[in-house]
Design a protein around this motif. Structure first.
Motif, PDB file in Angstrom:
ATOM      1  N   TYR A 282      -4.518   3.135   7.696  1.00 42.42           N
ATOM      2  CA  TYR A 282      -4.731   2.524   6.175  1.00 42.42           C
ATOM      3  C   TYR A 282      -5.227   1.094   5.997  1.00 42.42           C
ATOM      4  O   TYR A 282      -5.162   0.531   5.004  1.00 42.42           O
ATOM      5  CB  TYR A 282      -3.364   2.779   5.486  1.00 42.42           C
ATOM      6  CG  TYR A 282      -2.885   4.309   5.495  1.00 42.42           C
ATOM      7  CD1 TYR A 282      -3.607   5.147   4.754  1.00 42.42           C
ATOM      8  CD2 TYR A 282      -2.365   4.830   6.417  1.00 42.42           C
ATOM      9  CE1 TYR A 282      -3.388   6.397   4.721  1.00 42.42           C
ATOM     10  CE2 TYR A 282      -1.586   6.027   6.472  1.00 42.42           C
ATOM     11  CZ  TYR A 282      -2.333   7.015   5.505  1.00 42.42           C
ATOM     12  OH  TYR A 282      -2.147   8.180   5.560  1.00 42.42           O
TER      13      TYR A 282
ATOM     14  N   LEU B 283      -8.451  -1.125   5.229  1.00 41.33           N
ATOM     15  CA  LEU B 283      -9.750  -0.939   4.206  1.00 41.33           C
ATOM     16  C   LEU B 283     -10.887  -0.649   4.818  1.00 41.33           C
ATOM     17  O   LEU B 283     -11.279  -1.335   5.919  1.00 41.33           O
ATOM     18  CB  LEU B 283      -9.611  -1.970   3.308  1.00 41.33           C
ATOM     19  CG  LEU B 283      -8.303  -2.605   2.574  1.00 41.33           C
ATOM     20  CD1 LEU B 283      -8.541  -3.748   1.571  1.00 41.33           C
ATOM     21  CD2 LEU B 283      -8.004  -1.309   1.774  1.00 41.33           C
ATOM     22  N   ASP B 284     -11.594   0.131   4.351  1.00 40.09           N
ATOM     23  CA  ASP B 284     -13.060   0.409   4.607  1.00 40.09           C
ATOM     24  C   ASP B 284     -13.899  -0.715   4.136  1.00 40.09           C
ATOM     25  O   ASP B 284     -13.420  -1.464   3.268  1.00 40.09           O
ATOM     26  CB  ASP B 284     -13.415   1.682   3.967  1.00 40.09           C
ATOM     27  CG  ASP B 284     -14.811   2.066   4.169  1.00 40.09           C
ATOM     28  OD1 ASP B 284     -14.869   2.812   5.515  1.00 40.09           O
ATOM     29  OD2 ASP B 284     -15.607   1.754   3.484  1.00 40.09           O
TER      30      ASP B 284
ATOM     31  N   SER C 256     -14.555  -0.638   0.467  1.00 40.31           N
ATOM     32  CA  SER C 256     -13.346  -0.265  -0.090  1.00 40.31           C
ATOM     33  C   SER C 256     -13.380  -0.698  -1.652  1.00 40.31           C
ATOM     34  O   SER C 256     -13.524  -1.933  -1.762  1.00 40.31           O
ATOM     35  CB  SER C 256     -12.009  -0.520   0.603  1.00 40.31           C
ATOM     36  OG  SER C 256     -11.156  -0.315  -0.106  1.00 40.31           O
TER      37      SER C 256
ATOM     38  N   THR D  53       0.613  -1.181  -0.101  1.00 41.76           N
ATOM     39  CA  THR D  53      -0.049   0.041  -0.197  1.00 41.76           C
ATOM     40  C   THR D  53       0.873   1.313  -0.094  1.00 41.76           C
ATOM     41  O   THR D  53       1.955   1.319   0.923  1.00 41.76           O
ATOM     42  CB  THR D  53      -0.920  -0.049   1.067  1.00 41.76           C
ATOM     43  OG1 THR D  53      -2.003  -0.909   1.373  1.00 41.76           O
ATOM     44  CG2 THR D  53      -1.614   1.256   1.327  1.00 41.76           C
TER      45      THR D  53
ATOM     46  N   LEU E 105     -11.884   3.828   0.280  1.00 42.11           N
ATOM     47  CA  LEU E 105     -10.432   3.055   0.375  1.00 42.11           C
ATOM     48  C   LEU E 105     -10.140   2.609   1.578  1.00 42.11           C
ATOM     49  O   LEU E 105      -9.999   1.388   2.057  1.00 42.11           O
ATOM     50  CB  LEU E 105      -9.496   3.995  -0.658  1.00 42.11           C
ATOM     51  CG  LEU E 105      -8.200   3.133  -0.889  1.00 42.11           C
ATOM     52  CD1 LEU E 105      -8.438   1.878  -1.766  1.00 42.11           C
ATOM     53  CD2 LEU E 105      -7.162   4.209  -1.578  1.00 42.11           C
ATOM     54  N   PHE E 106      -9.671   3.558   2.327  1.00 37.02           N
ATOM     55  CA  PHE E 106      -9.226   3.610   3.759  1.00 37.02           C
ATOM     56  C   PHE E 106     -10.157   3.832   4.833  1.00 37.02           C
ATOM     57  O   PHE E 106     -10.998   4.649   4.605  1.00 37.02           O
ATOM     58  CB  PHE E 106      -7.839   4.149   3.803  1.00 37.02           C
ATOM     59  CG  PHE E 106      -6.650   3.773   2.883  1.00 37.02           C
ATOM     60  CD1 PHE E 106      -6.300   2.593   2.734  1.00 37.02           C
ATOM     61  CD2 PHE E 106      -6.234   4.749   2.007  1.00 37.02           C
ATOM     62  CE1 PHE E 106      -5.591   2.370   1.531  1.00 37.02           C
ATOM     63  CE2 PHE E 106      -5.413   4.598   1.376  1.00 37.02           C
ATOM     64  CZ  PHE E 106      -4.957   3.407   0.950  1.00 37.02           C
TER      65      PHE E 106
ATOM     66  N   ALA F 271     -10.825  -1.606  -3.011  1.00 33.80           N
ATOM     67  CA  ALA F 271      -9.750  -2.597  -3.177  1.00 33.80           C
ATOM     68  C   ALA F 271      -9.975  -4.095  -2.568  1.00 33.80           C
ATOM     69  O   ALA F 271      -9.113  -5.063  -2.829  1.00 33.80           O
ATOM     70  CB  ALA F 271      -8.501  -2.080  -2.194  1.00 33.80           C
ATOM     71  N   ARG F 272     -11.125  -3.959  -2.081  1.00 32.29           N
ATOM     72  CA  ARG F 272     -11.574  -5.439  -1.382  1.00 32.29           C
ATOM     73  C   ARG F 272     -12.030  -6.497  -2.736  1.00 32.29           C
ATOM     74  O   ARG F 272     -12.528  -6.308  -3.736  1.00 32.29           O
ATOM     75  CB  ARG F 272     -12.998  -5.372  -0.593  1.00 32.29           C
ATOM     76  CG  ARG F 272     -12.663  -4.516   0.409  1.00 32.29           C
ATOM     77  CD  ARG F 272     -13.982  -4.623   1.586  1.00 32.29           C
ATOM     78  NE  ARG F 272     -14.189  -6.254   1.858  1.00 32.29           N
ATOM     79  CZ  ARG F 272     -15.439  -6.748   2.317  1.00 32.29           C
ATOM     80  NH1 ARG F 272     -16.251  -5.974   2.648  1.00 32.29           N
ATOM     81  NH2 ARG F 272     -15.245  -7.938   2.692  1.00 32.29           N
TER      82      ARG F 272
ATOM     83  N   ASP G  58      -7.757  -9.100  -0.880  1.00 30.46           N
ATOM     84  CA  ASP G  58      -7.916  -7.500  -1.159  1.00 30.46           C
ATOM     85  C   ASP G  58      -6.530  -7.302  -1.636  1.00 30.46           C
ATOM     86  O   ASP G  58      -5.333  -7.676  -1.338  1.00 30.46           O
ATOM     87  CB  ASP G  58      -8.044  -6.935   0.171  1.00 30.46           C
ATOM     88  CG  ASP G  58      -9.627  -7.213   0.702  1.00 30.46           C
ATOM     89  OD1 ASP G  58     -10.483  -7.840  -0.002  1.00 30.46           O
ATOM     90  OD2 ASP G  58      -9.888  -7.273   1.875  1.00 30.46           O
TER      91      ASP G  58
ATOM     92  N   TRP H  60      -9.074  -6.515   4.530  1.00 29.09           N
ATOM     93  CA  TRP H  60     -10.113  -6.157   5.347  1.00 29.09           C
ATOM     94  C   TRP H  60     -10.451  -7.032   6.472  1.00 29.09           C
ATOM     95  O   TRP H  60     -10.773  -8.331   6.290  1.00 29.09           O
ATOM     96  CB  TRP H  60     -11.606  -5.786   4.516  1.00 29.09           C
ATOM     97  CG  TRP H  60     -12.714  -5.205   5.306  1.00 29.09           C
ATOM     98  CD1 TRP H  60     -12.714  -3.996   5.734  1.00 29.09           C
ATOM     99  CD2 TRP H  60     -13.887  -6.229   5.532  1.00 29.09           C
ATOM    100  NE1 TRP H  60     -14.095  -4.344   6.282  1.00 29.09           N
ATOM    101  CE2 TRP H  60     -14.735  -5.306   6.213  1.00 29.09           C
ATOM    102  CE3 TRP H  60     -13.968  -7.399   5.643  1.00 29.09           C
ATOM    103  CZ2 TRP H  60     -15.802  -5.723   6.935  1.00 29.09           C
ATOM    104  CZ3 TRP H  60     -15.257  -7.947   5.979  1.00 29.09           C
ATOM    105  CH2 TRP H  60     -16.253  -7.116   6.701  1.00 29.09           C
TER     106      TRP H  60
END
Length: 500
Positions: free
Chosen positions: A458, A460-461, A464, A345, A449-450, A466-467, A491, A497
């Motif tokens: 940082y 992950l939400d 996100s 990241t 994202l975060f 990125a998941r 992810d 996450w």
């Protein structure tokens, strides 16, 4: 009785004559006072394991013929450690109207009181203060330096000088039971220097003059430099990482950038490793020079004044790592090299710089006399994000006409580029998301994202982008924090996450 009168008259006359002849001494004062000191720095090199004190002395000279009067001498008291001094019988943190007769000198004795059990914000590793001499508006200082904690001090007080570690191509292990403090800079030659789990390494920085070139240049102090036959290996664990940071541990310095130079891997240096390490507060986290190599895994590089990684025609592997709050291009390559990045990241927020910069050339300061070297990069399951509209810069000196000299592939990752990135350089990267960045998400500013950029969280939400973006890499089944990754669709980034 009458016989005593002449004697009494004579005594009275003598007293009158003495008083009449007494002349008031005139002192040189204010800005006219010129002092010379036997040293500009007083050092206390005693390492205290319990509360104690040490005393040092120096001389102050008056080279003029007239006596001088110093208005005030005082300790600056910029630290929590106590310094007191003694001059001409006066003792304390302050003295006034100190006299030095013409062509004479005085001794000043300075005593330091240290309690290494005090917290670092009260008694830092390197205690710096000053003895201040005030005459009118003129101020002169003698620096006072002491060790404030029980630690392993490398290079003593030789600030601006280089301490060389060599072990005949063997292994030297830094002590684990005590912190190691580098005051000045450390060179590793014909040796592998290892920091084992839990090792704490603190560097003391500052701008110094380079006496090796006649004092005509300056450099940033506080670095560890590996020479061609030297290697640095920071070998922490998840529970006990190796920590490299500034020696100023007060809370206000925790996220302060550019406190020391950083790690420099010199040309040809191999087998350098950062594993479960935290590298904080440097000017540049890691500088990797020609043909040097490093592997960074399960590590954090943060709060640098410039890049987290600055590479010059070198070989870099980054896996399961987080780079954030670095005030420059986070990862930059000049004149090519090799970059392998997996589950990493890059969070490049709050700075007008890019998260990833890749070039295959280097030119002189006039932009001429360019030399090139192939740039090969492979990014997988990673995140390159930040405050810029485009967080990636790719510059190929051959403009795509020599594909083997600029070979970049990014897969299953979150990146951020804008329309200019796709149209600049005569549209060289117009098909970026079809040919170079496959199964990638082009991050919008509105995309989740975060958890919290403001709090440097940082993870992950839950929503996100990125998941589930990555593909499972058997060599990296766990994330930076030791959490298991989804074996079917993990992810992107360093952190998987986790449900709250």
């Amino acid at each position: 009785m009458n016989s005593l009168r002449p004697l009494l008259y004579l005594m009275a006359l003598c007293c009158t004559l003495v008083m009449a002849c007494e002349v008031e001494t005139e002192f040189v004062t204010g800005e006219q006072v010129e002092l010379r000191f036997s040293t500009d720095t007083v050092t206390f090199d005693t390492v205290f394991t319990a509360r104690g004190s040490a005393t040092r002395s120096f001389k102050v000279y008056n080279d003029g013929e007239q006596p001088v009067k110093i208005d005030r001498v005082r300790v600056g008291q910029s630290s929590g450690v106590n310094f007191i001094f003694n001059v001409d019988g006066f003792q304390g943190p302050e003295a006034e109207d100190v006299i030095i007769w013409g062509e004479d000198s005085i001794f000043i004795f300075v005593e330091v009181f240290v309690d290494p059990t005090d917290p670092e914000e009260v008694s830092p590793f390197i205690v710096e203060d000053a003895l201040i001499f005030e005459t009118g508006n003129a101020v002169e200082e003698v620096t006072l330096i002491a060790f404030g904690q029980n630690a392993n001090y490398i290079n003593g007080f030789n600030r601006g000088e280089f301490f060389r570690i060599t072990c005949d191509n063997g292994v030297a292990v830094l002590p684990q039971e005590l912190p190691t403090v580098v005051y000045g800079s450390m060179f590793i030659d014909s040796c592998v220097v290892q920091a084992l789990p839990g090792t704490r390494l603190y560097l003391h920085g500052g701008v110094q003059r380079n006496e090796l070139i006649g004092g005509s240049g300056i450099f940033n102090d506080g670095f560890i430099f590996t020479q061609p036959d030297g290697s640095l290996q920071l070998l922490g664990t998840l529970e006990n990482p190796v920590i490299v940071q500034t020696d100023r541990l007060e809370e206000e310095f925790a996220d302060d950038p550019a406190k020391y130079r950083g790690l420099i891997l010199g040309p040809g240096s191999e087998n350098n490793v950062l594993e479960n390490a935290q590298l904080l507060n440097a000017i540049v986290g890691i500088t990797i020079d020609s043909a040097a190599e490093v592997r960074v895994e399960n590590s954090i590089i943060a709060f640098s004044g410039g890049p987290a990684i600055s590479a010059y025609q070198s070989d870099v592997t980054v896996r399961n790592s987080l780079f954030h709050s670095n005030f420059g291009n986070t990862v930059q390559f000049v004149k090519g090299g090799t970059l392998r990045m997996q589950h990493t990241t890059i969070a490049n927020y709050g700075v007008d710089a890019s998260g990833l910069v890749l070039t295959n050339f280097d030119c002189d300061e006039n932009g001429e006399n360019c030399v090139f070297s192939p740039m090969v990069a492979r990014l997988e399951n990673s995140i390159v994000s930040g405050s810029r509209a485009s967080e990636i810069i790719l510059v190929d000196i051959f403009q795509g006409e020599e594909p083997t000299t600029f070979d970049v592939q990014i897969d299953n990752s979150v990146v951020r580029t804008d329309s200019r990135f796709l149209t600049d350089q005569n549209g060289l990267y117009a098909d970026f998301y079809e040919t170079i960045c496959q199964n990638c998400v082009n991050l919008e500013f509105s995309d989740p994202l975060f958890v919290s950029i403001e709090e440097d969280d940082y993870a992950l939400d839950s929503l996100s982008v990125a998941r589930n973006l990555g593909v499972f890499l058997p060599a990296l089944p766990q994330d930076l924090r030791g959490n298991q990754r989804d074996t079917e669709s993990p992810d992107a980034g360093a952190l998987e996450w986790q449900p709250q």
